[in-house]
Design an enzyme around this catalytic site. Structure first.
Site, PDB file in Angstrom:
ATOM      1  N   GLY A   9    -105.398 -26.488  48.733  1.00 56.10           N
ATOM      2  CA  GLY A   9    -105.878 -26.552  50.103  1.00 56.10           C
ATOM      3  C   GLY A   9    -106.313 -27.979  50.391  1.00 56.10           C
ATOM      4  O   GLY A   9    -106.097 -28.891  49.583  1.00 56.10           O
ATOM      5  N   ARG A  31     -99.436 -21.660  45.389  1.00 53.29           N
ATOM      6  CA  ARG A  31     -98.531 -20.575  45.767  1.00 53.29           C
ATOM      7  C   ARG A  31     -97.397 -21.071  46.662  1.00 53.29           C
ATOM      8  O   ARG A  31     -96.293 -20.565  46.608  1.00 53.29           O
ATOM      9  CB  ARG A  31     -99.315 -19.468  46.477  1.00 53.29           C
ATOM     10  CG  ARG A  31    -100.163 -18.618  45.526  1.00 53.29           C
ATOM     11  CD  ARG A  31    -100.932 -17.559  46.257  1.00 53.29           C
ATOM     12  NE  ARG A  31    -101.954 -18.132  47.126  1.00 53.29           N
ATOM     13  CZ  ARG A  31    -102.793 -17.410  47.880  1.00 53.29           C
ATOM     14  NH1 ARG A  31    -102.717 -16.092  47.868  1.00 53.29           N
ATOM     15  NH2 ARG A  31    -103.704 -18.003  48.628  1.00 53.29           N
ATOM     16  N   ASN A  96    -116.822 -21.841  46.167  1.00 54.88           N
ATOM     17  CA  ASN A  96    -118.216 -21.521  46.501  1.00 54.88           C
ATOM     18  C   ASN A  96    -118.519 -20.091  46.055  1.00 54.88           C
ATOM     19  O   ASN A  96    -118.841 -19.224  46.856  1.00 54.88           O
ATOM     20  CB  ASN A  96    -118.458 -21.657  48.009  1.00 54.88           C
ATOM     21  CG  ASN A  96    -118.687 -23.092  48.431  1.00 54.88           C
ATOM     22  OD1 ASN A  96    -119.127 -23.917  47.635  1.00 54.88           O
ATOM     23  ND2 ASN A  96    -118.378 -23.400  49.674  1.00 54.88           N
ATOM     24  N   SER A 122    -119.438 -30.460  46.955  1.00 49.52           N
ATOM     25  CA  SER A 122    -119.778 -30.797  48.328  1.00 49.52           C
ATOM     26  C   SER A 122    -119.177 -32.160  48.668  1.00 49.52           C
ATOM     27  O   SER A 122    -119.092 -33.035  47.812  1.00 49.52           O
ATOM     28  CB  SER A 122    -121.301 -30.829  48.517  1.00 49.52           C
ATOM     29  OG  SER A 122    -121.631 -31.124  49.858  1.00 49.52           O
ATOM     30  N   GLY A 124    -116.645 -32.199  51.504  1.00 49.93           N
ATOM     31  CA  GLY A 124    -115.721 -31.873  52.581  1.00 49.93           C
ATOM     32  C   GLY A 124    -114.539 -32.811  52.666  1.00 49.93           C
ATOM     33  O   GLY A 124    -114.024 -33.306  51.665  1.00 49.93           O
ATOM     34  N   LYS A 174    -125.618 -25.058  44.341  1.00 48.01           N
ATOM     35  CA  LYS A 174    -124.773 -25.245  45.525  1.00 48.01           C
ATOM     36  C   LYS A 174    -125.121 -24.227  46.610  1.00 48.01           C
ATOM     37  O   LYS A 174    -125.089 -24.546  47.808  1.00 48.01           O
ATOM     38  CB  LYS A 174    -123.297 -25.107  45.142  1.00 48.01           C
ATOM     39  CG  LYS A 174    -122.311 -25.262  46.296  1.00 48.01           C
ATOM     40  CD  LYS A 174    -122.451 -26.601  46.994  1.00 48.01           C
ATOM     41  CE  LYS A 174    -121.260 -26.966  47.864  1.00 48.01           C
ATOM     42  NZ  LYS A 174    -120.893 -26.005  48.873  1.00 48.01           N
ATOM     43  N   HIS A 177    -128.183 -25.506  48.238  1.00 44.47           N
ATOM     44  CA  HIS A 177    -127.752 -26.678  49.012  1.00 44.47           C
ATOM     45  C   HIS A 177    -127.209 -26.248  50.369  1.00 44.47           C
ATOM     46  O   HIS A 177    -127.556 -26.800  51.417  1.00 44.47           O
ATOM     47  CB  HIS A 177    -126.683 -27.423  48.206  1.00 44.47           C
ATOM     48  CG  HIS A 177    -125.879 -28.430  48.969  1.00 44.47           C
ATOM     49  ND1 HIS A 177    -124.840 -28.072  49.815  1.00 44.47           N
ATOM     50  CD2 HIS A 177    -125.934 -29.782  49.006  1.00 44.47           C
ATOM     51  CE1 HIS A 177    -124.303 -29.160  50.338  1.00 44.47           C
ATOM     52  NE2 HIS A 177    -124.953 -30.211  49.867  1.00 44.47           N
ATOM     53  N   ASN A 178    -126.358 -25.224  50.383  1.00 49.40           N
ATOM     54  CA  ASN A 178    -125.769 -24.774  51.633  1.00 49.40           C
ATOM     55  C   ASN A 178    -126.780 -24.070  52.522  1.00 49.40           C
ATOM     56  O   ASN A 178    -126.698 -24.151  53.751  1.00 49.40           O
ATOM     57  CB  ASN A 178    -124.573 -23.859  51.356  1.00 49.40           C
ATOM     58  CG  ASN A 178    -123.335 -24.648  50.968  1.00 49.40           C
ATOM     59  OD1 ASN A 178    -123.426 -25.771  50.473  1.00 49.40           O
ATOM     60  ND2 ASN A 178    -122.169 -24.072  51.176  1.00 49.40           N
ATOM     61  N   GLU A 181    -128.531 -26.781  54.225  1.00 44.49           N
ATOM     62  CA  GLU A 181    -127.599 -27.302  55.242  1.00 44.49           C
ATOM     63  C   GLU A 181    -127.666 -26.463  56.513  1.00 44.49           C
ATOM     64  O   GLU A 181    -127.682 -27.010  57.627  1.00 44.49           O
ATOM     65  CB  GLU A 181    -126.192 -27.289  54.662  1.00 44.49           C
ATOM     66  CG  GLU A 181    -125.086 -27.732  55.589  1.00 44.49           C
ATOM     67  CD  GLU A 181    -123.726 -27.528  54.937  1.00 44.49           C
ATOM     68  OE1 GLU A 181    -122.959 -26.680  55.439  1.00 44.49           O
ATOM     69  OE2 GLU A 181    -123.447 -28.189  53.926  1.00 44.49           O
TER      70      GLU A 181
END
Length: 304
Positions: A9, A31, A96, A122, A124, A174, A177-178, A181
């Site tokens: 991705g 895939r 995640n 993290s 992005g 994490k 952390h989110n 956020e």
């Protein structure tokens, strides 16, 4: 050094690019074979045509990094991958994932003499250029073997990454952390909405955000991004008032309940995301009817 990468991705592809620039060999499988071939042509990574092919191309002890959606997709790939690996191989879960799932997966793979590292990632879309913040859980020996790769992915070899503790701790950190956020984003959104509502001041919100970026106590990367898009469009009329939640905010709120630790800001920020998704519309209609019932207050008809 070389690792296998499953999942290309946007973030997985950018991680592959950063690894290749840092001199790390990558054998990748996705895939969609065309995605892998295109990235191989761009970066020089090796394109595997199956999980078996990927595993066969790696030297032992192998490192296989999964960059897949959390939940069933990650579990299915782990189930397919584990029987093809050998004792001493290392599996890194960069999704995640819920930290309790990671703890369970770590135990299951340990029974097969495989090492599992949960990696909270993290950064992005900016990670390719600036590096990724990496929160990692797992055995010390496995972490030491993985460290040269982590130093390439991180913002700097000695900054922006941490071996947090045993399996599960990376995804736990994490998750928190989110949750933080969520709270920060909600506070910014409310503050700018409050300033916009004071129409008589005719505030330039883009200018306010840009000013705050320099020297103020509320400066952050989130504010940098906010200043950038407000400079172009302060009305945001083309944006639907819908904010998705990825799941980590829910886990953080539940963890606060389980641990008996107050997390009102993070929990309320999550509730506000639910509200933006239309999940409070019926409750709002009930409230309007209650006001009409006890005080005769007028209600507004819904417009199409």
């Amino acid at each position: 050094m070389e690792l296998g990468l499953i999942g290309l991705g946007r973030m997985g592809a950018n991680m592959a690019r950063r690894l290749r620039k840092g001199g790390i060999g990558v054998v990748a499988w996705n895939r969609n074979a065309d995605v892998t071939k295109d990235l191989a042509n761009e970066t020089g990574l090796k394109a595997a045509n199956s999980l078996e092919d990927l595993v066969s191309r790696l030297k032992t002890p192998r490192i296989v990094w999964l960059m897949l959606p959390a939940g069933d997709v990650t579990q299915q790939h782990l189930d397919q991958l584990a029987p093809r690996l050998a004792p001493g191989d290392i599996v890194v879960d960069g999704a995640n994932s819920y930290y309790k799932d990671s703890m369970r997966r770590g135990q299951a793979l340990a029974a097969k003499k495989l090492h599992y590292i949960d990696a909270g990632v993290s950064g992005g879309v900016w990670g390719l250029e600036n590096g990724y913040a990496l929160m990692l859980g797992g055995e010390k020996a496995a972490m030491e073997h993985l460290t040269p790769i982590i130093k390439v992915l991180a913002p700097a070899p000695d900054k922006g990454w941490l071996h947090c503790g045993p399996v599960g701790s990376g995804h736990f950190v994490k998750m928190v952390h989110n949750g933080i956020e969520y709270g920060m984003m909600q506070a910014y959104a409310e503050g700018f909405a409050l300033m916009k509502a004071r129409e008589d001041f005719k505030l330039d919100l883009g200018a306010v955000a840009e000013m705050w970026r320099h020297g103020s106590v509320v400066r952050s990367w989130l504010l940098d991004l906010t200043a950038e898009f407000l400079a172009l469009d302060q009305e945001l009329q083309g944006i639907a008032p819908y904010v998705a939640d990825s799941g980590e905010g829910r886990w953080t709120a539940l963890e606060g309940i389980e641990q008996g630790v107050p997390t009102p800001v993070m929990s309320l920020a999550l509730m506000m995301r639910f509200a933006s998704q239309g999940k409070d519309e019926y409750a709002d209609r009930l409230l309007a009817m209650m006001r009409r019932g006890f005080g005769g207050h007028a209600t507004k008809e819904k417009t199409k």
